[in-house]
Scaffold this active site. Structure first.
Site, PDB file in Angstrom:
ATOM      1  N   GLU A 198       0.854  -1.209   0.000  1.00  0.00           N
ATOM      2  CA  GLU A 198       0.000   0.000   0.000  1.00  0.00           C
ATOM      3  C   GLU A 198       0.879   1.244   0.000  1.00  0.00           C
ATOM      4  O   GLU A 198       0.574   2.235  -0.667  1.00  0.00           O
ATOM      5  CB  GLU A 198      -0.939   0.016   1.205  1.00  0.00           C
ATOM      6  CG  GLU A 198      -1.956  -1.108   1.224  1.00  0.00           C
ATOM      7  CD  GLU A 198      -2.780  -1.212  -0.045  1.00  0.00           C
ATOM      8  OE1 GLU A 198      -3.235  -0.172  -0.559  1.00  0.00           O
ATOM      9  OE2 GLU A 198      -2.959  -2.337  -0.550  1.00  0.00           O
TER      10      GLU A 198
ATOM     11  N   TRP B 185       1.673   1.878  -3.422  1.00  0.00           N
ATOM     12  CA  TRP B 185       0.691   2.630  -4.227  1.00  0.00           C
ATOM     13  C   TRP B 185       0.923   4.137  -4.079  1.00  0.00           C
ATOM     14  O   TRP B 185       0.753   4.912  -5.014  1.00  0.00           O
ATOM     15  CB  TRP B 185      -0.744   2.266  -3.826  1.00  0.00           C
ATOM     16  CG  TRP B 185      -1.210   1.006  -4.494  1.00  0.00           C
ATOM     17  CD1 TRP B 185      -1.208  -0.236  -3.959  1.00  0.00           C
ATOM     18  CD2 TRP B 185      -1.719   0.865  -5.838  1.00  0.00           C
ATOM     19  NE1 TRP B 185      -1.687  -1.139  -4.883  1.00  0.00           N
ATOM     20  CE2 TRP B 185      -2.006  -0.492  -6.028  1.00  0.00           C
ATOM     21  CE3 TRP B 185      -1.952   1.759  -6.881  1.00  0.00           C
ATOM     22  CZ2 TRP B 185      -2.524  -0.980  -7.239  1.00  0.00           C
ATOM     23  CZ3 TRP B 185      -2.468   1.276  -8.084  1.00  0.00           C
ATOM     24  CH2 TRP B 185      -2.752  -0.072  -8.248  1.00  0.00           C
TER      25      TRP B 185
ATOM     26  N   TRP C 169     -20.114  13.679 -20.864  1.00  0.00           N
ATOM     27  CA  TRP C 169     -20.710  14.016 -19.560  1.00  0.00           C
ATOM     28  C   TRP C 169     -22.005  14.776 -19.782  1.00  0.00           C
ATOM     29  O   TRP C 169     -22.027  15.765 -20.506  1.00  0.00           O
ATOM     30  CB  TRP C 169     -19.759  14.911 -18.745  1.00  0.00           C
ATOM     31  CG  TRP C 169     -18.442  14.270 -18.421  1.00  0.00           C
ATOM     32  CD1 TRP C 169     -17.235  14.579 -18.974  1.00  0.00           C
ATOM     33  CD2 TRP C 169     -18.194  13.223 -17.475  1.00  0.00           C
ATOM     34  NE1 TRP C 169     -16.243  13.772 -18.445  1.00  0.00           N
ATOM     35  CE2 TRP C 169     -16.809  12.934 -17.518  1.00  0.00           C
ATOM     36  CE3 TRP C 169     -19.003  12.484 -16.609  1.00  0.00           C
ATOM     37  CZ2 TRP C 169     -16.221  11.951 -16.723  1.00  0.00           C
ATOM     38  CZ3 TRP C 169     -18.410  11.513 -15.815  1.00  0.00           C
ATOM     39  CH2 TRP C 169     -17.041  11.252 -15.877  1.00  0.00           C
TER      40      TRP C 169
ATOM     41  N   ASN D  26     -10.521   3.557   2.607  1.00  0.00           N
ATOM     42  CA  ASN D  26     -10.182   3.422   1.182  1.00  0.00           C
ATOM     43  C   ASN D  26     -11.268   2.725   0.360  1.00  0.00           C
ATOM     44  O   ASN D  26     -11.616   3.181  -0.731  1.00  0.00           O
ATOM     45  CB  ASN D  26      -8.862   2.660   1.043  1.00  0.00           C
ATOM     46  CG  ASN D  26      -8.470   2.493  -0.404  1.00  0.00           C
ATOM     47  OD1 ASN D  26      -8.311   3.488  -1.112  1.00  0.00           O
ATOM     48  ND2 ASN D  26      -8.346   1.262  -0.863  1.00  0.00           N
TER      49      ASN D  26
ATOM     50  N   TRP E  99     -15.204  13.286 -12.949  1.00  0.00           N
ATOM     51  CA  TRP E  99     -14.364  12.924 -11.801  1.00  0.00           C
ATOM     52  C   TRP E  99     -13.654  14.140 -11.206  1.00  0.00           C
ATOM     53  O   TRP E  99     -13.353  14.168 -10.017  1.00  0.00           O
ATOM     54  CB  TRP E  99     -13.362  11.829 -12.171  1.00  0.00           C
ATOM     55  CG  TRP E  99     -12.341  12.189 -13.227  1.00  0.00           C
ATOM     56  CD1 TRP E  99     -12.432  11.932 -14.566  1.00  0.00           C
ATOM     57  CD2 TRP E  99     -11.082  12.861 -13.044  1.00  0.00           C
ATOM     58  NE1 TRP E  99     -11.315  12.395 -15.219  1.00  0.00           N
ATOM     59  CE2 TRP E  99     -10.468  12.966 -14.309  1.00  0.00           C
ATOM     60  CE3 TRP E  99     -10.407  13.383 -11.942  1.00  0.00           C
ATOM     61  CZ2 TRP E  99      -9.222  13.569 -14.509  1.00  0.00           C
ATOM     62  CZ3 TRP E  99      -9.175  13.988 -12.132  1.00  0.00           C
ATOM     63  CH2 TRP E  99      -8.584  14.078 -13.396  1.00  0.00           C
TER      64      TRP E  99
ATOM     65  N   TRP F 110      -8.627   9.101  -8.225  1.00  0.00           N
ATOM     66  CA  TRP F 110      -9.860   9.462  -8.942  1.00  0.00           C
ATOM     67  C   TRP F 110      -9.789   8.966 -10.381  1.00  0.00           C
ATOM     68  O   TRP F 110     -10.755   8.434 -10.919  1.00  0.00           O
ATOM     69  CB  TRP F 110     -10.118  10.977  -8.875  1.00  0.00           C
ATOM     70  CG  TRP F 110     -10.880  11.323  -7.625  1.00  0.00           C
ATOM     71  CD1 TRP F 110     -10.354  11.693  -6.426  1.00  0.00           C
ATOM     72  CD2 TRP F 110     -12.302  11.248  -7.442  1.00  0.00           C
ATOM     73  NE1 TRP F 110     -11.364  11.863  -5.511  1.00  0.00           N
ATOM     74  CE2 TRP F 110     -12.563  11.615  -6.098  1.00  0.00           C
ATOM     75  CE3 TRP F 110     -13.378  10.935  -8.265  1.00  0.00           C
ATOM     76  CZ2 TRP F 110     -13.860  11.654  -5.575  1.00  0.00           C
ATOM     77  CZ3 TRP F 110     -14.667  10.975  -7.749  1.00  0.00           C
ATOM     78  CH2 TRP F 110     -14.893  11.334  -6.414  1.00  0.00           C
TER      79      TRP F 110
HETATM   80  C1  LIG Z   1     -10.948   8.427  -4.798  1.00  0.00           C
HETATM   81  C2  LIG Z   1      -9.764   8.256  -3.864  1.00  0.00           C
HETATM   82  C3  LIG Z   1      -9.046   9.370  -3.430  1.00  0.00           C
HETATM   83  C4  LIG Z   1      -7.936   9.213  -2.592  1.00  0.00           C
HETATM   84  N1  LIG Z   1      -7.244  10.334  -2.176  1.00  0.00           N
HETATM   85  C5  LIG Z   1      -6.148  10.192  -1.379  1.00  0.00           C
HETATM   86  C6  LIG Z   1      -5.413  11.330  -0.956  1.00  0.00           C
HETATM   87  O1  LIG Z   1      -5.699  12.469  -1.312  1.00  0.00           O
HETATM   88  N2  LIG Z   1      -4.351  11.129  -0.125  1.00  0.00           N
HETATM   89  C7  LIG Z   1      -3.969   9.870   0.265  1.00  0.00           C
HETATM   90  O2  LIG Z   1      -3.001   9.755   1.028  1.00  0.00           O
HETATM   91  N3  LIG Z   1      -4.636   8.778  -0.149  1.00  0.00           N
HETATM   92  C8  LIG Z   1      -5.715   8.900  -0.950  1.00  0.00           C
HETATM   93  N4  LIG Z   1      -6.403   7.777  -1.352  1.00  0.00           N
HETATM   94  C9  LIG Z   1      -5.842   6.438  -1.045  1.00  0.00           C
HETATM   95  C10 LIG Z   1      -6.347   5.745   0.233  1.00  0.00           C
HETATM   96  O3  LIG Z   1      -7.745   5.762   0.267  1.00  0.00           O
HETATM   97  C11 LIG Z   1      -5.809   6.383   1.517  1.00  0.00           C
HETATM   98  O4  LIG Z   1      -4.414   6.522   1.438  1.00  0.00           O
HETATM   99  C12 LIG Z   1      -6.146   5.482   2.712  1.00  0.00           C
HETATM  100  O5  LIG Z   1      -7.524   5.310   2.819  1.00  0.00           O
HETATM  101  C13 LIG Z   1      -5.587   6.118   3.976  1.00  0.00           C
HETATM  102  O6  LIG Z   1      -5.920   5.338   5.097  1.00  0.00           O
HETATM  103  P1  LIG Z   1      -4.784   4.595   5.908  1.00  0.00           P
HETATM  104  O7  LIG Z   1      -3.658   5.537   6.160  1.00  0.00           O
HETATM  105  O8  LIG Z   1      -5.435   3.985   7.084  1.00  0.00           O
HETATM  106  O9  LIG Z   1      -4.322   3.512   4.844  1.00  0.00           O
HETATM  107  P2  LIG Z   1      -3.526   2.128   4.998  1.00  0.00           P
HETATM  108  O10 LIG Z   1      -4.359   1.077   4.394  1.00  0.00           O
HETATM  109  O11 LIG Z   1      -3.046   1.930   6.368  1.00  0.00           O
HETATM  110  O12 LIG Z   1      -2.292   2.316   3.992  1.00  0.00           O
HETATM  111  C14 LIG Z   1      -1.017   2.787   4.412  1.00  0.00           C
HETATM  112  C15 LIG Z   1      -0.612   3.974   3.570  1.00  0.00           C
HETATM  113  O13 LIG Z   1      -0.442   3.582   2.217  1.00  0.00           O
HETATM  114  C16 LIG Z   1      -0.818   4.663   1.359  1.00  0.00           C
HETATM  115  N5  LIG Z   1      -1.909   4.213   0.495  1.00  0.00           N
HETATM  116  C17 LIG Z   1      -2.806   3.233   0.733  1.00  0.00           C
HETATM  117  N6  LIG Z   1      -3.640   3.082  -0.322  1.00  0.00           N
HETATM  118  C18 LIG Z   1      -3.249   3.994  -1.247  1.00  0.00           C
HETATM  119  C19 LIG Z   1      -3.718   4.327  -2.549  1.00  0.00           C
HETATM  120  N7  LIG Z   1      -4.741   3.700  -3.143  1.00  0.00           N
HETATM  121  N8  LIG Z   1      -3.099   5.341  -3.203  1.00  0.00           N
HETATM  122  C20 LIG Z   1      -2.059   6.000  -2.657  1.00  0.00           C
HETATM  123  N9  LIG Z   1      -1.579   5.719  -1.421  1.00  0.00           N
HETATM  124  C21 LIG Z   1      -2.168   4.726  -0.730  1.00  0.00           C
HETATM  125  C22 LIG Z   1      -1.249   5.809   2.249  1.00  0.00           C
HETATM  126  O14 LIG Z   1      -0.151   6.682   2.440  1.00  0.00           O
HETATM  127  C23 LIG Z   1      -1.613   5.100   3.545  1.00  0.00           C
HETATM  128  O15 LIG Z   1      -1.498   5.911   4.672  1.00  0.00           O
HETATM  129  C24 LIG Z   1      -7.532   7.913  -2.183  1.00  0.00           C
HETATM  130  C25 LIG Z   1      -8.266   6.794  -2.632  1.00  0.00           C
HETATM  131  C26 LIG Z   1      -9.370   6.974  -3.450  1.00  0.00           C
HETATM  132  C27 LIG Z   1     -10.111   5.754  -3.926  1.00  0.00           C
END
Ligand SMILES: Cc1cc2nc3c(=O)[nH]c(=O)nc-3n(C[C@H](O)[C@H](O)[C@H](O)COP(=O)(O)OP(=O)(O)OC[C@H]3O[C@@H](n4cnc5c(N)ncnc54)[C@H](O)[C@@H]3O)c2cc1C
Length: 455
Positions: free
Chosen positions: A272, A275, A303, A339, A357, A380
């Site tokens: 993650e 990502w 759209w 997420n 979007w 997005w």
């Molecule tokens: C539409 C959409 C918009 C999002 N916008 C953001 C945003 O602006 N900022 C953001 O940090 N994340 C974003 N995310 C990714 C993800 O949803 C969040 O990082 C996550 O929910 C944060 O919770 P956590 O720290 O408990 O994640 P955990 O599951 O604990 O993951 C650990 C870390 O991995 C990174 N991570 C995890 N999933 C993703 C992912 N899909 N993309 C990028 N990094 C990821 C984050 O830094 C996160 O803190 C977005 C996802 C979606 C679907």
């Protein structure tokens, strides 16, 4: 006569594992920390409301911690290049250090400033601190950037392992030069009329000490269950580190090494973090990520005319779709959303309400405390189908099935949208669109994209 070094803090609001700060300290001259609130430089995206709230708390914490160690944090507002140059003059500084950032406009500013300062005889150096792998070091065999996550991450893992984090400095010599600083409160980063931040205050404590405490707690209590239940919004096992990483209160290196130390097999969690790296990689090579479809054939998507009432219902969590409403209210109240639910709410906006979007991305930008210039537009576009390694356009999440699968006991929905509980007398609102019909309309729209990709 001392010649201070300036550490220009940006997305790295921490003392530990901060290579720019360390370089300044090693120079044996006084160290002046600087933060510039830049809402004016061309191409810089102004922060959203929730991000401003977080920034206030994180800067306050950083300033206090620097002072405790003998240093100082100067706050200035204006176009970065001009402000940094002014502070160099005011302080009689002979060096400026910063950690790199990866957005197009940001890189442009930094590159020009580096050249200009060097022409004035100032030492300048930038460091890798916010990503584990610098985007230009991860390339395909033919020298191009990656557009698919799995090979990208495999290539990252084949590179030398991320360096060990640097320790927090014991003290910082701030010197005796008095450099004028704004008062943080004068920046008015906190909302006042109305004060909508009560939920944020309840949910969060910005700053490096709380970030480190959360990392420790996550590794101790949640990491074991992470791989199994991370998709369940009610489980509460995810790390909640996203705002910490966004603002750099923790470095990814610290997260990486502490995780491996806690559990060498924590590959799911580390991917993650991968990502996050992939989103930054994508932004580096596509600086227009927040405004332009990565796959340009998506420009052909027809759209329909925007229905403002639909956009508002989505923003306020009043769509009549339980999981969507729960998610949008969690976001409004806490500044984050799980997420899985981010994916479902985004898919609903794009593929059921047929709203571009970019409007959803902007709302998240305004309301997320982790709003990130790479991860937000990247994800997005991933949901829209137009992005890197994106979900195929015909994959349209059914929010009811998603709720059954990931919130089977309805706990998450009950927490954020209690009117949908089975045991309540309240009449739940009617859905604002028919899921089946709107899905079909989206698929018809995507036919135009398919045609565009063939022509
Ligand atoms: C539409 C959409 C918009 C999002 N916008 C953001 C945003 O602006 N900022 C953001 O940090 N994340 C974003 N995310 C990714 C993800 O949803 C969040 O990082 C996550 O929910 C944060 O919770 P956590 O720290 O408990 O994640 P955990 O599951 O604990 O993951 C650990 C870390 O991995 C990174 N991570 C995890 N999933 C993703 C992912 N899909 N993309 C990028 N990094 C990821 C984050 O830094 C996160 O803190 C977005 C996802 C979606 C679907």
């Amino acid at each position: 006569m001392p010649h201070p070094s300036i550490v220009w803090f940006r997305d790295d609001l921490r003392l530990a594992d901060n290579p720019a700060l360390r370089a300044a300290i090693e120079r044996d001259e006084p160290v002046i920390g600087l933060y510039v609130l830049d809402e004016e430089s061309e191409g810089i995206r102004p922060l959203g409301g929730a991000a401003r709230w977080w920034l206030h708390g994180s800067l306050r914490s950083l300033g206090e911690r620097l002072r405790e160690k003998g240093g100082q944090l100067v706050l200035r507002r204006g176009p970065s290049a001009r402000v940094v140059t002014e502070v160099v003059k005011d302080a009689g500084a002979s060096a400026v250090f910063w950690n790199r950032r990866y957005g197009g406009a940001e890189r442009e500013i930094d590159a020009q400033l580096k050249t200009a300062l060097r022409e004035d005889g100032i030492e300048v150096a930038s460091f890798a601190a916010s990503l584990l792998f610098e985007p230009w070091t991860v390339q395909t065999g033919s020298g191009t950037p990656y557009s698919v996550f799995t090979p990208f991450w495999r290539a990252c893992r084949a590179l030398p392992a991320p360096r060990a984090p640097l320790p927090e400095p014991r003290e910082v010599d701030g010197g005796s030069a008095k450099v004028a600083s704004d008062d943080l409160d004068d920046w008015q980063l906190l909302p006042t009329e109305p004060d909508w931040a009560a939920g944020l205050r309840e949910a969060w404590e910005p700053g490096e000490p709380a970030a480190r405490a959360r990392l420790r707690e996550f590794l101790r209590e949640d990491l074991d269950d992470y791989a199994r239940t991370r998709n369940e919004p009610a489980a509460g096992v995810t790390s909640q580190l996203s705002p910490r990483l966004r603002w750099g209160e923790l470095s990814p290196h610290t997260v990486w090494h502490d995780t491996i130390e806690a559990d060498g097999a924590a590959g799911r969690f580390l991917s993650e973090i991968g990502w996050r790296e992939f989103a930054a990689h994508t932004l580096f090579y596509h600086p227009d990520l927040a405004t332009k479809n990565l796959h340009r054939e998506f420009d052909a998507f027809p759209w329909p005319r925007l229905k403002p009432s639909h956009l508002e219902a989505w923003q306020q969590g009043r769509t009549g779709i339980p999981l969507v409403d729960a998610g949008m209210r969690e976001l409004w109240r806490t500044g984050v959303m799980h997420n899985r639910v981010r994916m479902v709410t985004a898919s609903f906006l794009i593929k059921n309400l047929l709203i571009d979007w970019r409007l959803g991305e902007q709302w998240f930008w305004d309301t997320l405390v982790d709003a990130d210039g790479a991860s937000n537009p990247f994800n997005w576009q991933w949901v829209a189908g137009s992005g890197a390694d994106a979900a195929p356009y015909f994959r349209i999440f059914n929010p009811e099935l998603q709720a059954k699968k990931f919130d089977p006991r309805g706990e998450y929905i009950a927490r954020w949208a209690p009117e949908y509980r089975a045991d309540t007398a309240e009449e739940p609102p009617e859905p604002i669109v028919d899921l089946g019909e709107s899905r079909k309309a989206a698929l018809d729209g995507y036919e135009a994209v398919k045609r565009a990709s063939r022509s």
